[in-house]
Scaffold this active site. Sequence first.
Site, PDB file in Angstrom:
ATOM      1  N   HIS A 216       0.833  -1.219   0.000  1.00 31.22           N
ATOM      2  CA  HIS A 216       0.000   0.000   0.000  1.00 31.22           C
ATOM      3  C   HIS A 216       0.865   1.266   0.000  1.00 31.22           C
ATOM      4  CE1 HIS A 216      -3.377  -2.668   1.376  1.00 31.22           C
ATOM      5  NE2 HIS A 216      -2.382  -3.259   2.008  1.00 31.22           N
TER       6      HIS A 216
ATOM      7  N   SER B 128      14.716  22.354 -14.718  1.00 25.67           N
ATOM      8  CA  SER B 128      13.523  23.173 -14.948  1.00 25.67           C
ATOM      9  C   SER B 128      13.956  24.521 -15.480  1.00 25.67           C
ATOM     10  CB  SER B 128      12.756  23.343 -13.635  1.00 25.67           C
ATOM     11  OG  SER B 128      11.940  24.499 -13.708  1.00 25.67           O
TER      12      SER B 128
ATOM     13  N   LYS C  88      15.591  22.140  -9.449  1.00 25.06           N
ATOM     14  CA  LYS C  88      14.919  20.914  -9.862  1.00 25.06           C
ATOM     15  C   LYS C  88      15.737  20.009 -10.767  1.00 25.06           C
ATOM     16  CE  LYS C  88      10.719  20.178  -9.938  1.00 25.06           C
ATOM     17  NZ  LYS C  88       9.352  20.039 -10.433  1.00 25.06           N
TER      18      LYS C  88
ATOM     19  N   GLU D 280       9.398   9.198 -16.425  1.00 19.75           N
ATOM     20  CA  GLU D 280       7.995   9.579 -16.642  1.00 19.75           C
ATOM     21  C   GLU D 280       7.531   9.170 -18.034  1.00 19.75           C
ATOM     22  OE1 GLU D 280       7.150  13.701 -14.631  1.00 19.75           O
ATOM     23  OE2 GLU D 280       9.239  13.617 -15.225  1.00 19.75           O
TER      24      GLU D 280
END
Length: 473
Positions: A162, A283, A289, A296
């Site tokens: 979970h 970024s 970042k 992704e």
Amino acid sequence: MSEKKASNQMWGGRFASGPSAVMEAINASIGFDRKLYAEDIRGSLAHAAMLAKTGILSAEDSEKIARGLNTISSKMDEGRFEFSKRLEDIHMNIEAALAELIGPAAGRLHTARSRNDQVAVDFRLWVKEETQRVAAALQALIAVLLDRAEEHAQTVMPGFTHLQSAQPVTFGHHLMAYVEMFGRDLWRVRDAIERMDESPLGAAALAGTGFPIDRHMTAKELGFREPTRNSIDSVSDRDFALEFLALASIAGVHLSRMAEEIVIWSTPQFGFVRLSDSFSTGSSIMPQKKNPDAAELVRAKTGRLNGHLVALLTVMKGLPLAYSKDMQEDKEAVFDAAETLDLMLAAMTGMIGDLVVNEAAMKKAAGAGYSTATDLADWLVREAGLPFREAHHVTGRAVALAEDKRCGLEKLPLAELQAIHPAITDDVYSVLSVRNSVRSRTSFGGTAPSEVRRQIRYWRKRLKQGARPGKVR
Ligand code: ARG
């Protein structure tokens, strides 16, 4: 190449005028099936050689055809061939070019053959080769995973259910879970290759032919195990393409799960891994970042793979035997899935290879969330003879106490543990540490470093023997 506006060269006898622009647009497949040119020429070379060997075609014509085909092949290799939409598909483009090169002998190549078995053999050749490429790419990914797993056979991390900390595991063990998944993918790939390894060439339009062709000869020449056994099936099924799309989807699902974990692990909140610069981006506005774009995109591209599988399943569903033009829709799905999967596998192999692992962060997290609670319960069963349900209850009280005191289980004083259950002794601390917890799980397939190393050795041998289980020695 000549493009007459009037009737089509191939069936000009029956049709008075050329196709309308819309008809041409919906009918033509040359925009994408040109990708099959090398396979189409190989199929034609094998067919022509067979026609000569069986006396259906003169040796002279067969040689002329072969020379012409080879010329066309080099032209295509070098990008000097002009494909024509009016000629619909790769088969007719090549045949028309051959006629221009060698004259009437070209018309003899299509003896005892139809575009139906021609496209079937071209596409099978292509899918089979692509499937072999996928096998090699999976092998490479598994090899990297095995190396990283060996390196981290005793690096502890939290195991999750979970997505909540459950029990400590080793990072090597976690990586080996993916070796099992990609190992099954590889096995699936090998199985699929075996099933698609039959040549449909010679099935002709659908019924076979009265010419004394030798289908075993062309099958062998094209590297197939044997010819297909039913001419109707040969030109009407595309299950080899479906199987490719299915195995791509399943591998894609595995890749997407691993990609998602990389995304989670590389957040500053987790900080388990750092992606190399080559597999991340910055970024444009936030200088701090580092984004896991490759992971992704691997995660996202799985959607395309699943879509292609459903698309072709839907095209094939309910089609009457034998060939229908619907089946022309098989190619784009497979071509795009192939390109997508190849890229996903390469990106994942690169990311895993370069991943910088933060062992300290993993270790810290491994001990959080009372992850050794099951070890305490197991100790109570083993050393104090409690039934597991009671041990579970006692452990629950110890966890509540630790929560209260905001400390780990291993920091609870013995006296307080004994107040919960008198059978607890000093020995219990030996199982409350993450390292000992992990080390104790020596059951077959368990997370103990010794067991993880055993599984790594097993897979190294199994890969050398092909991906099937069988007897691994
Ligand atoms: N371009 C066609 C395809 O990809 C080739 C086969 C055409 N056969 C036919 N009977 N029209 O399916």
